[in-house]
Motif scaffolding. Structure first.
Motif, PDB file in Angstrom:
ATOM      1  N   UNK A   3       8.464 -16.730 -22.915  1.00 48.06           N
ATOM      2  CA  UNK A   3       8.271 -14.996 -22.696  1.00 48.06           C
ATOM      3  C   UNK A   3       9.377 -14.362 -23.451  1.00 48.06           C
ATOM      4  N   UNK A   4      10.221 -15.334 -24.177  1.00 49.10           N
ATOM      5  CA  UNK A   4      11.361 -14.520 -24.705  1.00 49.10           C
ATOM      6  C   UNK A   4      10.873 -14.233 -26.201  1.00 49.10           C
ATOM      7  N   UNK A   5       9.655 -14.951 -26.475  1.00 51.92           N
ATOM      8  CA  UNK A   5       9.059 -14.615 -27.941  1.00 51.92           C
ATOM      9  C   UNK A   5       8.403 -13.444 -28.090  1.00 51.92           C
ATOM     10  N   UNK A   6       8.434 -12.594 -26.672  1.00 53.14           N
ATOM     11  CA  UNK A   6       7.614 -11.226 -26.803  1.00 53.14           C
ATOM     12  C   UNK A   6       8.576 -10.204 -27.044  1.00 53.14           C
ATOM     13  N   UNK A   7       8.751  -9.272 -28.071  1.00 52.41           N
ATOM     14  CA  UNK A   7       9.559  -8.330 -28.150  1.00 52.41           C
ATOM     15  C   UNK A   7       9.563  -7.054 -27.090  1.00 52.41           C
ATOM     16  N   UNK A   8       8.277  -7.040 -26.594  1.00 50.83           N
ATOM     17  CA  UNK A   8       8.399  -5.879 -25.652  1.00 50.83           C
ATOM     18  C   UNK A   8       8.838  -6.505 -24.416  1.00 50.83           C
ATOM     19  N   UNK A   9       8.520  -7.748 -23.741  1.00 53.35           N
ATOM     20  CA  UNK A   9       9.301  -8.155 -22.827  1.00 53.35           C
ATOM     21  C   UNK A   9      10.716  -8.226 -22.807  1.00 53.35           C
ATOM     22  N   UNK A  10      11.421  -8.765 -23.956  1.00 48.23           N
ATOM     23  CA  UNK A  10      12.786  -8.866 -24.000  1.00 48.23           C
ATOM     24  C   UNK A  10      13.084  -7.279 -23.973  1.00 48.23           C
ATOM     25  N   UNK A  11      12.520  -6.174 -24.466  1.00 50.46           N
ATOM     26  CA  UNK A  11      12.891  -4.694 -24.428  1.00 50.46           C
ATOM     27  C   UNK A  11      12.994  -4.298 -22.965  1.00 50.46           C
ATOM     28  N   UNK A  12      11.851  -4.468 -22.388  1.00 45.92           N
ATOM     29  CA  UNK A  12      11.712  -4.025 -20.835  1.00 45.92           C
ATOM     30  C   UNK A  12      12.654  -4.556 -20.100  1.00 45.92           C
ATOM     31  N   UNK A  13      13.190  -5.945 -20.368  1.00 45.58           N
ATOM     32  CA  UNK A  13      14.134  -6.322 -19.277  1.00 45.58           C
ATOM     33  C   UNK A  13      15.482  -5.722 -19.424  1.00 45.58           C
ATOM     34  N   UNK A  14      15.785  -4.999 -20.659  1.00 40.52           N
ATOM     35  CA  UNK A  14      16.933  -4.106 -20.673  1.00 40.52           C
ATOM     36  C   UNK A  14      16.637  -2.695 -20.332  1.00 40.52           C
ATOM     37  N   UNK A  15      15.487  -2.600 -19.904  1.00 38.42           N
ATOM     38  CA  UNK A  15      15.027  -1.186 -19.792  1.00 38.42           C
ATOM     39  C   UNK A  15      16.039  -0.294 -19.083  1.00 38.42           C
ATOM     40  N   UNK A  16      16.642   0.896 -19.548  1.00 32.51           N
ATOM     41  CA  UNK A  16      17.530   1.836 -18.635  1.00 32.51           C
ATOM     42  C   UNK A  16      17.156   1.897 -17.311  1.00 32.51           C
ATOM     43  N   UNK A  17      15.978   2.214 -17.003  1.00 33.70           N
ATOM     44  CA  UNK A  17      15.364   2.664 -15.689  1.00 33.70           C
ATOM     45  C   UNK A  17      15.436   1.423 -14.837  1.00 33.70           C
ATOM     46  N   UNK A  18      15.009   0.420 -15.330  1.00 28.38           N
ATOM     47  CA  UNK A  18      15.068  -0.736 -14.310  1.00 28.38           C
ATOM     48  C   UNK A  18      16.648  -1.116 -14.017  1.00 28.38           C
ATOM     49  N   UNK A  19      17.512  -0.972 -15.121  1.00 27.97           N
ATOM     50  CA  UNK A  19      18.841  -1.399 -14.925  1.00 27.97           C
ATOM     51  C   UNK A  19      19.563  -0.440 -13.801  1.00 27.97           C
ATOM     52  N   UNK A  20      19.150   0.903 -13.927  1.00 26.70           N
ATOM     53  CA  UNK A  20      19.860   1.757 -13.094  1.00 26.70           C
ATOM     54  C   UNK A  20      19.292   1.524 -11.609  1.00 26.70           C
ATOM     55  N   UNK A  21      17.971   1.226 -11.228  1.00 26.84           N
ATOM     56  CA  UNK A  21      17.598   1.132  -9.845  1.00 26.84           C
ATOM     57  C   UNK A  21      18.116  -0.267  -9.567  1.00 26.84           C
ATOM     58  N   UNK A  22      18.138  -1.162 -10.441  1.00 27.86           N
ATOM     59  CA  UNK A  22      19.022  -2.453 -10.108  1.00 27.86           C
ATOM     60  C   UNK A  22      20.324  -2.249  -9.777  1.00 27.86           C
ATOM     61  N   UNK A  23      21.312  -1.629 -10.378  1.00 27.16           N
ATOM     62  CA  UNK A  23      22.635  -1.482 -10.199  1.00 27.16           C
ATOM     63  C   UNK A  23      22.645  -0.510  -8.961  1.00 27.16           C
ATOM     64  N   UNK A  24      21.821   0.264  -8.661  1.00 27.47           N
ATOM     65  CA  UNK A  24      22.022   1.250  -7.302  1.00 27.47           C
ATOM     66  C   UNK A  24      21.739   0.284  -6.137  1.00 27.47           C
TER      67      UNK A  24
END
Length: 289
Positions: A120-141
């Motif tokens: 999965x790490x070979x997909x640039x879209x997956x790597x980018x989505x893993x660090x998506x600001x929206x996902x990280x904001x929800x997870x942090x909250x």
């Protein structure tokens, strides 16, 4: 850096993290109260109300309302179609998703699920989505602290008829259970193929992370019979998540949940898991049943 399990903390986790009181105390001791999400925007996700997302997770344990942009869906799906995947019981025999019927002809029982593991790490879209600001904001909250990425999974679920109960246990399909990977974790799922009632939808029991009888807290196993759960929570608490390709949802894995056996169309799904600490890689905090 390899995560080394410390036996005392593992034992406390194994015993106490099954209980609602233990999980609340852990949040209190670590000052990990739920937070308001910080503003965030994404170029891979459609806009959402972040406060609504976090509130849904707090009260129901799941938020259904994430949506991947079409170009991201297409890129990840094309990546998956072109890469070899692996059945868990034959990880030395890679195959393309389109060849699953040929693979089944060489087996006594059909392939239910096939995974991409580290690829999965070979997909640039997956790597980018893993660090998506929206996902990280929800997870942090929701986690009450800066989230730690624990793992990414991409896998197919295939229509299968020649299956055993052991096969279903192995891939946690049609077996309601909760996960105990750590004290506080949050998962994001994205359907990359259209999903209806017959193509392996995810199912969950809303609110079951906050309300749980003692017999379901003091148990070695993490799985429970569907009939028992219906008696406790009522059929109205059960959710079957269907939607077009790109449909996404966030879920506290302490909620009772399960995948479903595909009946007619393959399902491709992407999962990100975030936690308060690095996950125990052996996932030994409870058997399914």
């Amino acid at each position: 850096m390899r995560y080394v399990r410390e036996k005392p903390s593992w034992l406390v986790m194994f015993i106490c993290a099954r209980t609602l009181a233990g999980r609340r105390l852990e949040r209190l001791l670590h000052r990990a109260a739920y937070r308001h999400p910080r503003p965030a925007t994404s170029h891979q996700l459609s806009p959402i109300d972040l406060d609504k997302a976090v509130d849904g997770l707090v009260t129901q344990g799941v938020f259904i309302g994430l949506r991947l942009e079409d170009q991201t869906v297409a890129a990840i799906r094309n990546f998956a179609l072109a890469k070899h995947c692996y059945a868990r019981d034959r990880q030395d025999q890679p195959f393309l998703p389109e060849d699953v019927e040929s693979v089944n002809r060489t087996r006594e029982r059909d392939v239910i699920a096939a995974y991409y593991f580290e690829a999965v790490e070979e997909s640039p879209e997956i790597r980018s989505l893993r660090n998506d600001p929206v996902l990280l904001s929800i997870a942090e909250a929701y986690l009450g602290q800066e989230p730690i990425w624990n793992r990414t999974r991409l896998w197919w679920s295939f229509p299968a008829k020649r299956v055993s109960d052991a096969d279903l246990h192995a891939v946690a399909q049609d077996k309601f259970h909760f996960d105990m990977n750590e004290w506080r974790t949050l998962k994001f799922f994205f359907y990359l193929t259209p999903i209806d009632e017959k193509s392996g939808p995810h199912r969950c029991i809303v609110g079951s992370h906050r309300r749980r009888p003692l017999r379901q807290q003091f148990t070695v196993t993490v799985g429970r019979p569907t009939e028992e759960l219906e008696d406790v929570y009522g059929e109205e608490a059960f959710r079957t998540i269907i939607g077009e390709a790109g449909t996404g949802f966030a879920e506290d894995p302490f909620v009772f949940h399960t995948g479903s056996l595909c009946e007619d169309k393959p399902r491709l799904i992407l999962e990100f898991e975030f936690g308060a600490r690095p996950a125990n890689p052996s996932y030994e905090y409870g058997r399914l049943g």
